[in-house]
Design an enzyme around this catalytic site. Structure first.
Site, short mmCIF file in Angstrom:
data_model
loop_
_atom_site.label_atom_id
_atom_site.label_comp_id
_atom_site.label_asym_id
_atom_site.label_seq_id
_atom_site.Cartn_x
_atom_site.Cartn_y
_atom_site.Cartn_z
N ASP A 113 0.42 -0.97 0.04
CA ASP A 113 -0.21 0.36 0.24
C ASP A 113 0.70 1.27 0.22
O ASP A 113 2.31 1.12 0.48
CB ASP A 113 -0.91 -0.06 1.11
CG ASP A 113 -1.70 -1.44 1.40
OD1 ASP A 113 -2.43 -1.86 -0.36
OD2 ASP A 113 -2.83 -1.35 2.43
N HIS A 169 5.21 -7.30 -0.25
CA HIS A 169 4.91 -8.53 -0.75
C HIS A 169 5.92 -8.81 -2.22
O HIS A 169 6.12 -7.79 -2.68
CB HIS A 169 3.72 -8.53 -0.81
CG HIS A 169 2.53 -8.91 0.57
ND1 HIS A 169 2.39 -9.86 0.65
CD2 HIS A 169 2.49 -7.15 1.33
CE1 HIS A 169 1.46 -9.32 1.74
NE2 HIS A 169 2.15 -8.39 2.07
N SER A 256 7.63 5.24 6.13
CA SER A 256 9.05 4.12 4.81
C SER A 256 8.66 4.40 3.34
O SER A 256 7.94 4.66 3.19
CB SER A 256 9.21 2.96 5.88
OG SER A 256 8.08 2.63 6.40
#
Length: 294
Positions: A113, A169, A256
């Site tokens: 995301d 991911h 981040s």
């Protein structure tokens, strides 16, 4: 004010920034900049705050944070009262239904995301950090030989803010090398900071690995830490086969960034993302969302 492109509405949303006053003070005021260089960017500051977020005392912050930023907890695997501390909440996992994945071999998905920027036909010595600011890929990973393989390729920058789902991911099935760690500072990755600190990604703590994907060739995967992100945790097993969408790792508290580099002519990023990047806007995406194709 930070405007983010919304692919669904084809309009711009204003980002609700956590700690906006603090960020403006730290990166735009003379006193704040001095404090930033002396203390905030150092490991000790992030370590101290990280320890607090790992303690049971930080549990009190969770509900207020959820309410302030309107976080949808129906997508989460835990109820609010089940989190042991703020970092437990921050690194929360989601239900499988929360982030559907297109498993088609020719489809590229977002690794997480965040707010995505895409740069094509990159110059290794002038990779764009944010519009008007560049850095060197060779310096970013401290490995000129590996960096040279991505000349003319594509760079994706996925910026996460504290309100986001903070697990990253794999974008395809394949195998991934062991991550290499590079020590550094802990500057914020908010656009305000990116506009005030040159070559910020090359100055912050970071880790990188080579993902040998089945459908998109070798992908250089870089995770960059930021203020209060004292830990980047890799949860995958090096050289063990993974499936598309499987977790690679996660960040502890703070904003981040995940950066992906693709070799030349291996990927085509969706035109709306590329166009918005050229206009100077990031595009909001979720993990598993289609962002390109072979």
């Amino acid at each position: 004010m930070i405007k983010i492109y919304n692919r669904k509405t084809k309009a711009y949303d204003v980002e609700q920034v956590a700690g906006l006053k603090y960020i403006n003070w730290s990166y735009a005021s003379p006193i704040g900049k001095s404090f930033l260089e002396l203390f905030i960017k150092k490991k000790m500051f992030s370590k101290l705050y990280g320890n607090f977020c790992d303690s049971s005392l930080s549990k009190k912050k969770i509900k207020a944070f959820i309410d302030e930023f309107n976080i949808d907890m129906s997508l989460c695997n835990k109820n609010i009262d089940e989190f042991e501390n703020f970092n437990d909440f921050f690194a929360r996992t989601l239900t499988p239904e929360a982030r559907p994945i297109d498993y088609s071999e020719n489809i590229l998905i977002s690794p997480g995301d965040g707010r995505l920027s895409a740069f094509e036909n990159i110059d290794l010595d002038k990779v764009v950090q944010i519009k008007g600011y560049t850095y060197s890929l060779k310096e970013l990973i401290d490995d000129p030989k590996v960096a040279e393989e991505f000349e003319g390729g594509t760079c994706l920058i996925l910026r996460l803010c504290p309100t986001d789902y903070h697990r990253f991911h794999f974008v395809d099935s394949g195998t991934c090398s062991e991550s290499k760690k590079i020590s550094g500072f802990y500057y914020s990755v908010n656009p305000i900071a990116l506009n005030n600190v040159s070559e910020l990604f090359c100055k912050n703590k970071r880790e990188w690995s080579i993902f040998n994907s089945d459908n998109f060739g070798e992908i250089l995967h870089v995770e960059v830490g930021a203020t209060c992100v004292g830990t980047i945790l890799q949860t995958y097993s090096p050289e063990k086969r993974v499936k598309k969408g499987e977790e690679k790792g996660y960040f502890k508290f703070g904003g981040s960034t995940t950066i992906l580099f693709f070799k030349k002519d291996t990927i085509k990023i969706d035109s709306d993302i590329v166009e918005q990047t050229k206009l100077g806007f990031e595009t909001k995406v979720n993990m598993g969302e289609t962002i390109g194709h072979k």
